[in-house]
Motif scaffolding. Structure first.
Motif, PDB file in Angstrom:
ATOM      1  N   SER A  48       0.821  -1.206   0.000  1.00  0.00           N
ATOM      2  CA  SER A  48       0.000   0.000   0.000  1.00  0.00           C
ATOM      3  C   SER A  48       0.858   1.260   0.000  1.00  0.00           C
ATOM      4  CB  SER A  48      -0.923  -0.014   1.220  1.00  0.00           C
ATOM      5  OG  SER A  48      -1.664   1.177   1.315  1.00  0.00           O
ATOM      6  N   ALA A  49       1.902   1.275   0.823  1.00  0.00           N
ATOM      7  CA  ALA A  49       2.781   2.442   0.883  1.00  0.00           C
ATOM      8  C   ALA A  49       3.536   2.636  -0.425  1.00  0.00           C
ATOM      9  CB  ALA A  49       3.760   2.284   2.044  1.00  0.00           C
ATOM     10  N   THR A  50       3.953   1.553  -1.061  1.00  0.00           N
ATOM     11  CA  THR A  50       4.662   1.655  -2.338  1.00  0.00           C
ATOM     12  C   THR A  50       3.767   2.228  -3.423  1.00  0.00           C
ATOM     13  OG1 THR A  50       6.032  -0.246  -1.739  1.00  0.00           O
ATOM     14  CG2 THR A  50       5.942   0.360  -4.063  1.00  0.00           C
ATOM     15  N   ALA A  51       2.529   1.762  -3.487  1.00  0.00           N
ATOM     16  CA  ALA A  51       1.601   2.286  -4.491  1.00  0.00           C
ATOM     17  C   ALA A  51       1.331   3.771  -4.273  1.00  0.00           C
ATOM     18  CB  ALA A  51       0.297   1.497  -4.449  1.00  0.00           C
ATOM     19  N   ALA A  52       1.203   4.188  -3.022  1.00  0.00           N
ATOM     20  CA  ALA A  52       0.940   5.601  -2.739  1.00  0.00           C
ATOM     21  C   ALA A  52       2.146   6.471  -3.049  1.00  0.00           C
ATOM     22  CB  ALA A  52       0.538   5.757  -1.271  1.00  0.00           C
ATOM     23  N   ARG A  53       3.348   5.949  -2.853  1.00  0.00           N
ATOM     24  CA  ARG A  53       4.557   6.744  -3.054  1.00  0.00           C
ATOM     25  C   ARG A  53       4.956   6.850  -4.519  1.00  0.00           C
ATOM     26  NH1 ARG A  53       7.400   3.879  -0.242  1.00  0.00           N
ATOM     27  NH2 ARG A  53       8.665   2.771  -1.774  1.00  0.00           N
ATOM     28  N   ARG A  54       4.722   5.804  -5.296  1.00  0.00           N
ATOM     29  CA  ARG A  54       5.213   5.777  -6.672  1.00  0.00           C
ATOM     30  C   ARG A  54       4.214   6.277  -7.698  1.00  0.00           C
ATOM     31  NH1 ARG A  54       8.178  -0.137  -7.307  1.00  0.00           N
ATOM     32  NH2 ARG A  54       9.799   0.146  -5.708  1.00  0.00           N
ATOM     33  N   HIS A  55       2.937   6.185  -7.416  1.00  0.00           N
ATOM     34  CA  HIS A  55       1.936   6.416  -8.453  1.00  0.00           C
ATOM     35  C   HIS A  55       0.950   7.492  -8.019  1.00  0.00           C
ATOM     36  CE1 HIS A  55       3.472   2.730 -10.252  1.00  0.00           C
ATOM     37  NE2 HIS A  55       3.265   2.121  -9.099  1.00  0.00           N
ATOM     38  N   GLU A  56       0.450   8.202  -9.025  1.00  0.00           N
ATOM     39  CA  GLU A  56      -0.584   9.207  -8.806  1.00  0.00           C
ATOM     40  C   GLU A  56      -1.724   9.022  -9.806  1.00  0.00           C
ATOM     41  OE1 GLU A  56       1.206  13.017  -9.011  1.00  0.00           O
ATOM     42  OE2 GLU A  56       2.398  12.763  -7.173  1.00  0.00           O
ATOM     43  N   ARG A  57      -1.898   7.815 -10.289  1.00  0.00           N
ATOM     44  CA  ARG A  57      -2.950   7.544 -11.255  1.00  0.00           C
ATOM     45  C   ARG A  57      -4.310   7.509 -10.567  1.00  0.00           C
ATOM     46  NH1 ARG A  57      -0.921   5.462 -16.081  1.00  0.00           N
ATOM     47  NH2 ARG A  57       1.129   6.416 -16.392  1.00  0.00           N
ATOM     48  N   GLY A  59      -7.483   6.277  -8.891  1.00  0.00           N
ATOM     49  CA  GLY A  59      -7.755   5.062  -8.136  1.00  0.00           C
ATOM     50  C   GLY A  59      -6.669   4.678  -7.162  1.00  0.00           C
ATOM     51  N   THR A  60      -5.473   5.273  -7.288  1.00  0.00           N
ATOM     52  CA  THR A  60      -4.376   4.891  -6.403  1.00  0.00           C
ATOM     53  C   THR A  60      -4.689   5.225  -4.948  1.00  0.00           C
ATOM     54  OG1 THR A  60      -2.814   5.309  -8.207  1.00  0.00           O
ATOM     55  CG2 THR A  60      -1.910   5.127  -5.993  1.00  0.00           C
ATOM     56  N   LEU A  61      -5.269   6.399  -4.719  1.00  0.00           N
ATOM     57  CA  LEU A  61      -5.587   6.803  -3.348  1.00  0.00           C
ATOM     58  C   LEU A  61      -6.589   5.848  -2.709  1.00  0.00           C
ATOM     59  CD1 LEU A  61      -5.268   8.882  -1.086  1.00  0.00           C
ATOM     60  CD2 LEU A  61      -7.119  10.198  -2.132  1.00  0.00           C
ATOM     61  N   TRP A  62      -7.597   5.440  -3.468  1.00  0.00           N
ATOM     62  CA  TRP A  62      -8.601   4.525  -2.921  1.00  0.00           C
ATOM     63  C   TRP A  62      -8.022   3.135  -2.707  1.00  0.00           C
ATOM     64  CZ3 TRP A  62     -12.884   6.590  -1.083  1.00  0.00           C
ATOM     65  CH2 TRP A  62     -13.300   7.821  -1.584  1.00  0.00           C
ATOM     66  N   PHE A  63      -7.140   2.697  -3.599  1.00  0.00           N
ATOM     67  CA  PHE A  63      -6.474   1.409  -3.392  1.00  0.00           C
ATOM     68  C   PHE A  63      -5.600   1.453  -2.146  1.00  0.00           C
ATOM     69  CE2 PHE A  63      -2.641  -1.175  -3.926  1.00  0.00           C
ATOM     70  CZ  PHE A  63      -3.199  -2.438  -4.067  1.00  0.00           C
ATOM     71  N   THR A  64      -4.904   2.566  -1.959  1.00  0.00           N
ATOM     72  CA  THR A  64      -4.066   2.704  -0.772  1.00  0.00           C
ATOM     73  C   THR A  64      -4.904   2.644   0.497  1.00  0.00           C
ATOM     74  OG1 THR A  64      -2.487   4.051  -2.025  1.00  0.00           O
ATOM     75  CG2 THR A  64      -2.392   4.183   0.375  1.00  0.00           C
ATOM     76  N   ALA A 232      -4.478 -11.892  -0.467  1.00  0.00           N
ATOM     77  CA  ALA A 232      -4.432 -10.438  -0.607  1.00  0.00           C
ATOM     78  C   ALA A 232      -3.014  -9.940  -0.847  1.00  0.00           C
ATOM     79  CB  ALA A 232      -5.025  -9.783   0.638  1.00  0.00           C
ATOM     80  N   VAL A 233      -2.058 -10.391  -0.037  1.00  0.00           N
ATOM     81  CA  VAL A 233      -0.695  -9.879  -0.177  1.00  0.00           C
ATOM     82  C   VAL A 233      -0.065 -10.343  -1.486  1.00  0.00           C
ATOM     83  CG1 VAL A 233       0.426 -11.784   1.055  1.00  0.00           C
ATOM     84  CG2 VAL A 233       1.481  -9.531   1.060  1.00  0.00           C
ATOM     85  N   CYS A 234      -0.351 -11.561  -1.925  1.00  0.00           N
ATOM     86  CA  CYS A 234       0.213 -12.046  -3.190  1.00  0.00           C
ATOM     87  C   CYS A 234      -0.430 -11.339  -4.383  1.00  0.00           C
ATOM     88  CB  CYS A 234       0.026 -13.555  -3.302  1.00  0.00           C
ATOM     89  SG  CYS A 234       1.019 -14.518  -2.149  1.00  0.00           S
ATOM     90  N   GLY A 235      -1.758 -11.194  -4.357  1.00  0.00           N
ATOM     91  CA  GLY A 235      -2.433 -10.540  -5.471  1.00  0.00           C
ATOM     92  C   GLY A 235      -2.043  -9.081  -5.612  1.00  0.00           C
ATOM     93  N   PHE A 236      -2.090  -8.338  -4.513  1.00  0.00           N
ATOM     94  CA  PHE A 236      -1.745  -6.919  -4.565  1.00  0.00           C
ATOM     95  C   PHE A 236      -0.263  -6.718  -4.879  1.00  0.00           C
ATOM     96  CE2 PHE A 236      -5.373  -6.036  -1.364  1.00  0.00           C
ATOM     97  CZ  PHE A 236      -6.288  -6.185  -2.385  1.00  0.00           C
ATOM     98  N   GLY A 237       0.595  -7.539  -4.282  1.00  0.00           N
ATOM     99  CA  GLY A 237       2.021  -7.411  -4.563  1.00  0.00           C
ATOM    100  C   GLY A 237       2.352  -7.720  -6.009  1.00  0.00           C
ATOM    101  N   LEU A 238       1.728  -8.749  -6.563  1.00  0.00           N
ATOM    102  CA  LEU A 238       1.956  -9.088  -7.964  1.00  0.00           C
ATOM    103  C   LEU A 238       1.480  -7.976  -8.884  1.00  0.00           C
ATOM    104  CD1 LEU A 238       2.893 -11.379  -9.892  1.00  0.00           C
ATOM    105  CD2 LEU A 238       0.530 -12.190  -9.901  1.00  0.00           C
ATOM    106  N   ALA A 239       0.336  -7.375  -8.567  1.00  0.00           N
ATOM    107  CA  ALA A 239      -0.201  -6.310  -9.414  1.00  0.00           C
ATOM    108  C   ALA A 239       0.668  -5.060  -9.371  1.00  0.00           C
ATOM    109  CB  ALA A 239      -1.628  -5.977  -8.980  1.00  0.00           C
ATOM    110  N   VAL A 240       1.177  -4.709  -8.200  1.00  0.00           N
ATOM    111  CA  VAL A 240       1.932  -3.460  -8.052  1.00  0.00           C
ATOM    112  C   VAL A 240       3.380  -3.624  -8.494  1.00  0.00           C
ATOM    113  CG1 VAL A 240       2.782  -1.774  -6.372  1.00  0.00           C
ATOM    114  CG2 VAL A 240       0.427  -2.597  -6.233  1.00  0.00           C
ATOM    115  N   PHE A 241       4.051  -4.692  -8.062  1.00  0.00           N
ATOM    116  CA  PHE A 241       5.488  -4.826  -8.288  1.00  0.00           C
ATOM    117  C   PHE A 241       5.831  -5.549  -9.588  1.00  0.00           C
ATOM    118  CE2 PHE A 241       5.063  -4.613  -3.624  1.00  0.00           C
ATOM    119  CZ  PHE A 241       5.850  -3.497  -3.382  1.00  0.00           C
TER     120      PHE A 241
END
Length: 343
Positions: A48-57, A59-64, A232-241
């Motif tokens: 969650s912190a990585t998505a918030a720090r790297r992206h500003e697209r 939906g990112t805020l709501w995903f975070t 959750a951690v595998c799905g979100f991590g795979l999608a972000v990283f």
């Protein structure tokens, strides 16, 4: 002959029922499962912190917010189980109720993420806020009414069933939107949507089935507890990283299609398989004198005065003063000079 008496030895064997575990084994199992839960929560929060720090697209805020709320809730639950403040028997009971809170409360944020990520910009009005906070309001009402003796238990239980169905509807709707949008465009892949939607799906499947799986053994119940968070951690991590779900989002495709339709000078009308008007642009709404395409369910014939088959048979269709007429391509074409009469 001497009478020999042989001693009769009776052996008693104590057999424990299948699935019964000694206290120290249960304590060790609970400690391992809760420790894994803490690690899973830390992984979700890091994603969650990585998505918030790297992206500003979009939906990112709501995903975070969604992933952070889930990570904090699951982490607190696992810590409570680890230190013994939440009693664990077979991973149902109190643990099951807390798991319901962990996956139901953030579903409003998940729905908003799915809408923004797929280019559907819903404004945060009072009505939208109430819809997002509906699960929290129901849980508060359940907590208040459950301690009142004059309130029947059946209506309180009905509130719980209602909020579960509502949360499941939001989760499934968001999953469908994300998967459909990511597989529609060439710059995105369906695996992005599958990875993002896999987290809520595995959470619901694993945790809602714990009461049935835990009947097999405590180990099976603990495995379902871990699998929900692991999904959750595998799905979100795979999608972000790995899949760059926020670097290559489907938002630009959806917004681009909408802008092209709205800003073009042509008359654009989109219909479904049954010739019902699905969408029109402002140009055709202002030019239509028969019926407003945005008013209720109308067909192509209602708007243009001709059905789709008739329009397909025409070589060229023009719009003139609210009427549709067929214009032959050869009618305005200059005649070719006869052979031998060319100047």
């Amino acid at each position: 002959m001497a009478d020999r008496r042989y001693p009769i030895i009776i052996s008693f064997t104590t057999t424990l029922p299948i699935g019964t575990q000694r206290p120290h084994t249960l304590i060790m199992l609970v400690d391992i499962i809760s420790a894994v839960g803490v690690l899973i929560a830390a992984g979700v929060l890091a994603t969650s912190a990585t998505a918030a720090r790297r992206h500003e697209r979009p939906g990112t805020l709501w995903f975070t917010g969604y992933s952070a709320l889930f990570g904090v809730g699951f982490g607190l639950l696992s810590v409570g189980v680890l230190v013994g403040s939440i009693p664990v028997t077979d991973f149902t009971g109190a643990v099951g109720r807390w798991l319901a809170l962990v996956w139901i409360l953030p579903v409003g944020l998940w729905a908003m993420f799915a809408l923004r990520y797929t280019g559907r910009f819903v404004s945060l009005t009072l009505k939208t806020s109430v819809l997002l906070a509906f699960p929290l309001l129901i849980f508060v009402a359940q907590f208040l009414f459950s301690g009142v003796s004059s309130v029947p238990t059946h209506p309180v239980g009905l509130l719980g069933i209602t909020v579960r169905c509502y949360a499941l509807t939001l989760v499934v709707t968001g999953m469908v939107l994300v998967v459909r949008a990511t597989r529609r465009y060439d710059h995105t892949t369906a695996w992005q949507g599958v990875a993002l939607a896999g987290g809520p799906a595995l959470m619901w499947l694993s945790w809602s089935s714990i009461p049935y799986i835990a009947q097999l053994s405590r180990t099976a119940g603990g495995t379902a507890y871990v699998l929900g968070g692991l999904g959750a951690v595998c799905g979100f991590g795979l999608a972000v990283f790995r899949l760059d779900a926020f670097d290559m989002a489907p938002t630009v495709g959806v917004v681009g299609e909408r802008d092209i339709v709205d800003e073009t000078d042509d008359l654009v009308l989109i219909a479904d398989e049954e010739d019902r008007v699905v969408r029109t642009n402002e140009r055709i709404r202002s030019a239509s004198s028969r019926v407003d395409p945005s008013a209720g369910t109308v067909t192509v014939e209602d708007v243009l005065g001709n059905d789709v088959d008739g329009l397909r048979a025409a070589e060229m269709v023009t719009r003139c003063l609210g009427e549709v007429r067929r214009a032959g391509l050869d009618s305005d074409r200059p005649e070719r000079p006869a052979p031998g009469n060319r100047s």
